[in-house]
Design a protein around this motif. Structure first.
Motif, short mmCIF file in Angstrom:
data_model
loop_
_atom_site.label_atom_id
_atom_site.label_comp_id
_atom_site.label_asym_id
_atom_site.label_seq_id
_atom_site.Cartn_x
_atom_site.Cartn_y
_atom_site.Cartn_z
N ASP A 28 -5.26 2.09 -7.82
CA ASP A 28 -5.74 3.28 -7.10
C ASP A 28 -6.27 2.88 -5.73
O ASP A 28 -6.33 1.69 -5.38
N ALA A 29 -6.67 3.87 -4.96
CA ALA A 29 -7.09 3.62 -3.58
C ALA A 29 -8.28 2.68 -3.50
O ALA A 29 -8.37 1.82 -2.62
N GLU A 30 -9.22 2.81 -4.43
CA GLU A 30 -10.41 1.99 -4.39
C GLU A 30 -10.08 0.52 -4.66
O GLU A 30 -10.62 -0.39 -4.02
N GLU A 31 -9.18 0.26 -5.62
CA GLU A 31 -8.82 -1.13 -5.90
C GLU A 31 -8.07 -1.75 -4.72
O GLU A 31 -8.27 -2.92 -4.38
N LYS A 41 -8.37 0.55 4.84
CA LYS A 41 -8.91 1.90 4.72
C LYS A 41 -7.78 2.92 4.75
O LYS A 41 -6.73 2.71 5.35
N GLY A 42 -8.01 4.06 4.10
CA GLY A 42 -7.09 5.20 4.22
C GLY A 42 -5.81 5.10 3.42
O GLY A 42 -4.87 5.85 3.70
N GLN A 43 -5.73 4.22 2.42
CA GLN A 43 -4.54 4.15 1.58
C GLN A 43 -4.73 5.02 0.33
O GLN A 43 -5.86 5.36 -0.05
N ALA A 80 0.82 -1.20 0.00
CA ALA A 80 0.00 0.00 0.00
C ALA A 80 0.86 1.26 0.00
O ALA A 80 2.04 1.25 0.36
N ALA A 81 0.23 2.36 -0.39
CA ALA A 81 0.83 3.69 -0.32
C ALA A 81 0.14 4.45 0.80
O ALA A 81 -0.98 4.94 0.63
N PRO A 82 0.77 4.56 1.99
CA PRO A 82 0.11 5.22 3.11
C PRO A 82 0.02 6.74 2.96
O PRO A 82 -0.77 7.38 3.67
N THR A 83 0.84 7.33 2.08
CA THR A 83 0.75 8.77 1.79
C THR A 83 0.88 8.96 0.29
O THR A 83 1.40 8.08 -0.42
N PRO A 84 0.45 10.08 -0.25
CA PRO A 84 0.61 10.32 -1.68
C PRO A 84 2.08 10.28 -2.13
O PRO A 84 2.38 9.90 -3.26
N GLY A 85 2.98 10.64 -1.22
CA GLY A 85 4.39 10.65 -1.57
C GLY A 85 4.96 9.27 -1.86
O GLY A 85 6.03 9.16 -2.49
N ASN A 86 4.29 8.21 -1.43
CA ASN A 86 4.78 6.86 -1.70
C ASN A 86 4.53 6.40 -3.13
O ASN A 86 5.14 5.43 -3.60
N LEU A 87 3.63 7.07 -3.83
CA LEU A 87 3.20 6.58 -5.13
C LEU A 87 4.30 6.59 -6.18
O LEU A 87 4.39 5.69 -7.02
#
Length: 438
Positions: free
Chosen positions: A164-167, A175-177, A136-143
């Motif tokens: 994306d977050a929904e998938e 939640k919250g990724q 997962a990407a816990p913050t946008p900066g991880n993407l």
């Protein structure tokens, strides 16, 4: 517990030993035997090597000091993630050279698929599920870092993608990724079941496997080796040590080639399928520096792993596991009940990829898997099999090095690094306006 095992965590606490098919291996080595190759250590590295060579008709004897899978191969969390956690693929190529690095990369990245083939070929009962791995990407900066993984792994022949977050929520229930890296080749399993199944397959192909047969000495006698245990010995042309973090005194200073670090694994009581945790039965990684990785076993338990805090007993560790699970899955009950909690020992060294050591003519050892057990055990098994087949050293996927003591700083360096990762995570969460995570 016997004195020579006091520094190791109790194997009786481990879930897999209770849920895997019973072991059929009881025979202790006695008397004197001969073989072409003697393997010391009954974990993934030794078992894959024994199976490979026995299938070719080579004479193989494997000696295990305790039971099959006693070490990291029976205690790990049961994830089979065919990746390099600490290195980019280009870093592996720079570290080992283009040719050798590429060979190691291909072995590691295809390890889960090859283990799947072995499981099916030998009908191994080990809860094998290959539904994918999600980081997962816990913050946008991880993407951006995860997109780099997609690009490099796909260039090496994989089929990963950035979700994306929904998938990510649909795959994992988290939640919250902000998205995540999806590797469809990732798998999970009962590692003790795999260990015992590999041992049975090797025996069916003619390998001799002996448990409770602790090696006390290996000594060169002419052109062969005499490997002695408390009750017997093996005369062999070649000797391979695959004891990893559970190395003791069978070879001088081999246990100084790494430093022990412990990982914590907990298993909940079985939970109903209706709870929205890993609905697609994938393996999930929450993307943080102090890793939190979890899956479901065949009986509905959540099995989660992370590195323990420096100070804290069983109850504190269980509270931490509970808090991290509940953060990602608020639907979980407030009082999660845990069936098992155990720790496993990792053989850490600075490079965090396995080290292949020349001991003497006809004798090698591998240590330093640094917690990358299931896929890396397969990979190392291929390298050791190639060595036993007299493959030129320059063509092996790992270099053969002189045995050396790992630096003193490895006694505390990994724990300091974890604290640094945690600080980095908290800063990233603060900077992106996220709630601080457990």
């Amino acid at each position: 517990m016997r004195s020579h095992l006091r520094r190791f965590s109790p194997i009786g606490d481990v879930l897999w030993r209770k849920t895997a098919p019973p072991s059929e291996f009881k025979e202790v080595l006695s008397g004197h035997r001969e073989a072409e190759i003697c393997i010391v250590g009954g974990g993934f590295c030794g078992l894959h090597t024994a199976l490979n060579l026995a299938k070719e008709g080579r004479s193989v004897i494997l000696l295990e000091a305790e039971e099959i899978g006693f070490g990291g191969s029976g205690r790990n969390a049961g994830h089979c993630t065919p990746t390099f956690h600490h290195y980019s693929l280009n870093s592996i190529r720079r570290l080992l050279g283009e040719k050798r690095g590429e060979k190691l990369i291909q072995l590691q990245l295809n390890a889960a698929d090859r283990i799947a083939d072995i499981v099916h070929e030998h009908n191994i009962d080990c809860e094998w599920v290959q539904n994918g791995y999600v980081m997962a990407a816990p913050t946008p900066g991880n993407l951006s870092a995860l997109q780099s993984k997609v690009d490099s792994y796909n260039a090496a022949g994989q089929s990963t993608y950035l979700a994306d977050a929904e998938e990510v929520r649909k795959l994992t229930g988290m939640k919250g990724q902000f998205g995540g890296w999806v590797h469809p080749g990732g798998a999970h399993l009962n590692p003790m079941g795999l260990s015992r199944g590999l041992a049975m397959a090797a025996r069916r192909h003619g390998a001799g496997l002996f448990v409770r047969s602790r090696v006390t000495e290996a000594r060169r006698t002419g052109r062969k080796w005499k490997v002695s245990t408390t009750e017997g010995s093996v005369i062999a042309k070649r000797v391979i040590y695959t004891t990893g973090a559970y190395t003791q005194a069978a070879w001088p200073k081999l246990d100084k080639s790494f430093r022990i670090m412990r990982v914590m694994v907990g298993a909940t009581k079985p939970l109903p399928d209706a709870i929205d945790v890993l609905p697609e039965n994938v393996t999930a990684h929450d993307g943080r520096g102090n890793i939190f990785v979890y899956k479901r076993d065949a009986f509905g338990r959540i099995v989660a792993s992370m590195f323990p805090r420096l100070f804290g007993g069983r109850e504190k560790m269980l509270r931490l596991l509970t808090r991290r699970l509940q953060y990602h899955h608020p639907s979980l009950p407030a009082d999660i009940e845990w069936d098992c909690l155990w720790t496993g020992e990792l053989d850490m060294q600075p490079l965090t990829i396995p080290r292949l050591y020349h001991l003497e003519e006809g004798a090698v050892a591998v240590t330093g898997l640094s917690g990358r057990g299931v896929p890396t055990g397969y990979t190392v098994g291929q390298v050791l099999s190639d060595w036993a087949r007299d493959m030129p050293h320059n063509d092996l996927a790992l270099p053969i090095e002189p045995l050396r003591r790992t630096p003193l700083y490895m006694s505390f360096g990994p724990q300091l690094a974890l604290r640094g990762y945690e600080m980095r995570d908290r800063f990233s969460e603060w900077r992106s306006g996220q709630k601080m995570r457990p």
